[in-house]
Design an enzyme around this catalytic site. Structure first.
Site, short mmCIF file in Angstrom:
data_model
loop_
_atom_site.label_atom_id
_atom_site.label_comp_id
_atom_site.label_asym_id
_atom_site.label_seq_id
_atom_site.Cartn_x
_atom_site.Cartn_y
_atom_site.Cartn_z
N ASP A 289 -9.49 -2.24 2.72
CA ASP A 289 -9.14 -1.73 4.05
C ASP A 289 -10.46 -2.43 4.93
O ASP A 289 -10.37 -2.03 6.14
CB ASP A 289 -9.32 -0.23 4.11
CG ASP A 289 -8.29 0.63 3.28
OD1 ASP A 289 -7.16 -0.01 3.48
OD2 ASP A 289 -8.29 1.47 2.85
N ASP B 70 0.72 -1.23 -0.14
CA ASP B 70 -0.13 0.08 0.10
C ASP B 70 0.80 1.26 0.06
O ASP B 70 0.49 2.23 -0.57
CB ASP B 70 -1.00 -0.15 1.19
CG ASP B 70 -2.27 0.54 0.97
OD1 ASP B 70 -2.72 0.60 -0.15
OD2 ASP B 70 -2.95 0.94 1.99
#
Length: 385
Positions: A280, A234
């Site tokens: 997420d 990420d």
């Protein structure tokens, strides 16, 4: 994975900062138009409502998906059996995710965005119907009138014959499941035709809940490997390249939850969205679900680690949003979610003297459990003879 940008939280991508001006270049390479684009500024109330709603929506699939993950392994349907993620799978996942992301980037660069998104829409249309139907099934079982007859159906695909026959698909369903399928199809058609944000969220919530329920980590170490690898993934793709920006601007699919920041002004027709990527939700969610199953295995009638990790997730997501608005810069959400979701339960286990027991906890896949049961049965039969 999702990255938080001012006004948006995007799935495995980040959107560019809002533009005050847009330059359009003609075929000779000169500036033909210098148009000013009005920059949308959300009201404090609209921003609070949007992000509060996103946080609330993110908690729903984690909470209910974790609860359903405890019992989903008992299902008779092959489609409802959990998929176990091993340490090897977890180590390879960030590499596979990176290749997929870069592959999408190349596709959007080479091929027409319109046709790619059409194919993706049809693909997620089918997946969304199945996911939403599976999500609705327990609720339908509770409200379905008892005086209506229920018919049973079975969809069975096998390979081979005789002793070598092997089941590929064995799906049992009934009248209630058919009703869920019809309702889900209506939502799917609504999404395909209108791309409405509510239809998008219904599919997104279904995907997230199914992911948390059906993706099982086999132990805590595997969870740490997966979250740690995607933490690096990420951060790299957000800060290191523009690949996520390009994919984010081009990709149209219900892989994110959205909520309008201008809802108070424009109602359901609002168009300025804050977004939260399903990555997420699902990635920390499967780790939180594992901790719930660990709590159950302790047989102490407490859910200490589940509650700790659940609160840690709320704290991490809130911290991500706060940092975004403070520094006015895109943030990879896993940068904040991973440390707290792993760190808080580990500290609690250390204080309770259960750290070793936590890391020794192991789950076996449904296939391995079935193979072990078959082997045990065979041994018993041999002893009887």
């Amino acid at each position: 994975m999702a990255d938080v940008n001012q006004g948006s939280v995007l799935p495995s991508e980040t959107s560019p900062p809002a533009l005050d001006g847009l330059n359009v270049t003609d075929s000779n390479g000169t500036d033909a138009v210098n148009a000013t684009v009005a920059k949308f500024v959300a009201t404090p109330e609209g921003t609070a409502l949007a992000y509060g709603s996103l946080v609330f929506m993110a908690l729903l699939p984690i909470f209910f998906g974790a609860l359903r993950s405890v019992s989903c392994g008992k299902s008779k349907n092959s489609s409802d059996m959990p998929e176990t993620i091993t340490g090897r799978d977890a180590a390879r996942f960030p590499i596979i995710a990176s290749c997929t992301l870069f592959g999408l980037y190349l596709f959007f660069k080479v091929f027409s965005q319109e046709y790619i998104n059409l194919l993706l829409s049809m693909y997620f249309f089918v997946l969304g119907i199945l996911a939403l139907s599976h999500t609705m099934s327990p609720f339908m079982n509770r409200i379905f009138p008892a005086n209506i007859p229920i018919k049973q159906y079975q969809l069975l695909f096998t390979q081979g014959s005789g002793e070598t026959k092997e089941e590929i698909v064995n799906y049992e369903f009934d009248t209630k499941d058919m009703i869920c399928l019809v309702i889900s199809t209506v939502v799917g058609v609504w999404y395909i035709l209108k791309k409405h944000w509510i239809a998008n969220n219904l599919f997104g919530l279904a995907f997230a809940l199914n992911g948390v329920e059906l993706l099982h980590l086999n132990n805590i170490s595997t969870g740490c490997i997966l979250l740690g690898g995607l933490f690096v993934y990420d951060v790299f793709w957000v800060f290191g390249t523009n690949v996520m920006v390009t994919v984010a601007k081009s990709f149209e699919a219900p892989i994110k939850l959205v909520f309008p920041q201008d809802l108070l002004e424009k109602g359901l027709g609002a168009s300025q969205f804050a977004m939260l990527g399903l990555g997420d939700i699902v990635i920390p969610g499967i780790f939180i679900a594992l901790l719930l199953r660990f709590d159950v295995s302790l047989k102490k009638n407490t859910r200490t680690y589940f509650h700790t990790s659940f609160l840690a997730y709320i704290f991490g997501l809130g911290l991500t949003i706060w940092v975004m608005h403070t520094f006015k810069h895109a943030q990879p959400a896993l940068l904040y979610l991973v440390p707290v979701c792993i760190g808080f339960p580990v500290v609690v286990a250390l204080l309770k003297g259960e750290l070793t027991e936590m890391f020794r906890y192991e789950e076996v896949s449904a296939e391995d459990a079935a193979a072990a049961a078959k082997e045990e049965t065979t041994q018993v039969e041999k002893k009887d003879k």
